[in-house]
Design an enzyme around this catalytic site. Structure first.
Site, PDB file in Angstrom:
ATOM      1  N   HIS A 234     -10.277   5.305   3.136  1.00 32.43           N
ATOM      2  CA  HIS A 234     -11.542   5.194   2.418  1.00 32.43           C
ATOM      3  C   HIS A 234     -12.387   6.421   2.764  1.00 32.43           C
ATOM      4  CE1 HIS A 234     -11.238   1.266   0.594  1.00 32.43           C
ATOM      5  NE2 HIS A 234     -10.896   0.702   1.737  1.00 32.43           N
ATOM      6  N   CYS A 284     -12.258   8.671  -1.464  1.00 34.86           N
ATOM      7  CA  CYS A 284     -13.375   8.869  -2.376  1.00 34.86           C
ATOM      8  C   CYS A 284     -14.372   9.861  -1.798  1.00 34.86           C
ATOM      9  CB  CYS A 284     -14.076   7.549  -2.657  1.00 34.86           C
ATOM     10  SG  CYS A 284     -13.216   6.562  -3.886  1.00 34.86           S
TER      11      CYS A 284
END
Length: 412
Positions: A234, A284
């Site tokens: 992440h 991301c």
């Protein structure tokens, strides 16, 4: 800094390294705004006076338009006006056009199991991994261009570290990254096929990730030609100077990309100086979802995100732990020979399929399989960006921060 000024610094580098007194320069460099105090501290830790001078001149090339005249003024103020005059003369002199080599009949060498040959200059002792493709009859010829590519002769080429975070602690508030193991397996196979020794670590906390990265950066890479770091996790936005974004450990603590790259710069990892250091980040860059814009073509639209499609987005959070965040903005990495490839544009989400893995890694693996024996890395990353940008109703565009000095070809 203008190109003429950069050339002057490069041509005068040997004399500057030999004669420059760096001690009187630190305070004026900070006062003139050319370098911050943390940057200067990193320069001072570069080693001997000569090493400090060399790194200062290299870093000075990355400063703004006023850096060159300001540096000349500082030299005069510190009693080194002779060096300032030398740089002015180098700046005013016109570059001498390179002499063309003495071309003689070429020697063709057919490479095994490939329908193309290497064309070498008969009087050249330098060989290059790849060059410009030409077609002659049914065979493709590669014209070799000396000194244009990174040397990739070591076998193995170098180390490849893959950090694959799939399961996150409940306290982190981060979801399981289903499909990431598929990404990891693809890249393990691909980089092994490209002659790298691959080490994979799964589900590491932030500090454990840092320890693995430090362990790799502190190894002796003298006999190797390259180093690769892949991070699957992440991600988020974070404070930065040069390289945006951060990645999360399984405990939910962020590590800035800039901090990761810093472990491998010229000061921190001397055995990788002058060698390509490649970073591939599947995470991301933020929470924005790009809906794209209309173009005049009828490309088929894939289904909108949903079902098995997930993003690696997490909110931009300021860490309550003061250990990581200050290091994100502590210093500017020595930029040469570094490439950071991001799966998405800073600030936007990166999409991942539960069954087939992320768009970015799936495409990167496919492009490397098809073109690694023909094209340089930047050309392949353009192919990756083009293919990923055509996917889905929500859009994604990979990109890179490139500080490589030469073309990079994998050894296939």
């Amino acid at each position: 800094m203008e190109e003429q000024q950069r050339r002057a610094l490069r041509r005068g580098r040997a004399r500057l390294v030999a004669a420059l007194r760096v001690e009187p320069l630190w305070d004026p460099l900070e006062q003139r705004g050319l370098f911050t105090r943390p940057m200067l501290e990193e320069l001072q830790s570069a080693g001997s006076r000569g090493e400090q001078a060399r790194q200062l001149i290299i870093d000075l090339e990355t400063r703004g338009k006023q850096a060159f005249p300001a540096f000349l003024s500082i030299l005069r103020d510190t009693g080194q006006g002779n060096l300032a005059e030398m740089l002015i003369q180098e700046c005013e002199s016109r570059p001498v056009p390179p002499q063309l080599p003495d071309l003689r009949p070429v020697e063709l060498e057919l490479r095994e199991e490939k329908q193309w040959c290497g064309v070498f200059l008969a009087n050249s002792s330098m060989g290059v991994a790849a060059g410009i493709p030409l077609t002659v009859g049914k065979r493709s010829l590669i014209v070799m261009c000396p000194c244009q590519d990174y040397e990739m002769k070591a076998d193995p080429c170098g180390h490849c570290l893959i950090l694959n975070n799939v399961n996150f602690s409940s306290e982190s508030g981060l979801s399981t990254r289903e499909g990431s193991d598929i990404d990891c397996e693809k890249l393990e196979r691909r980089f092994k096929a490209l002659r790298f020794t691959v080490l994979t670590r799964r589900d590491l906390k932030a500090q454990e990730m840092v320890l693995e990265l430090l362990k790799l950066s502190r190894q002796d890479h003298s006999a190797l030609d390259c180093c690769i770091v892949v991070i699957l996790s992440h991600g988020c936005q974070t404070s930065h100077i040069q390289f945006p974004g951060g990645v999360y450990g399984t405990d939910g603590k962020p590590i800035p990309i800039e901090k990761i790259v810093n472990y491998f710069n010229g000061s921190s990892c001397p055995s990788l100086r002058g060698k390509p250091k490649l970073f591939f980040i599947q995470a991301c860059g933020g929470e924005q979802r790009d809906q794209g814009f209309l173009v005049d073509c009828d490309s088929p639209e894939e289904e909108a995100p949903g079902g098995s499609l997930e993003s690696d987005a997490t909110p931009f959070r300021v860490s309550s732990d003061s250990v990581d965040e200050p290091d994100a903005i502590a210093s500017l990495p020595t930029p040469s020979d570094i490439l950071v490839s991001y799966s998405t544009f800073p600030g936007f989400v990166s999409w991942r399929e539960k069954l087939s893995g992320s768009w970015y890694v799936e495409t990167l693996d496919s492009v490397l399989e098809q073109y690694a024996h023909l094209e340089d890395l930047l050309s392949m990353l353009v192919r990756v960006a083009h293919a990923v940008s055509a996917k889905g109703r929500y859009k994604q565009i990979p990109g890179c921060f490139n500080f490589l000095r030469k073309k990079f070809f994998f050894m296939c």
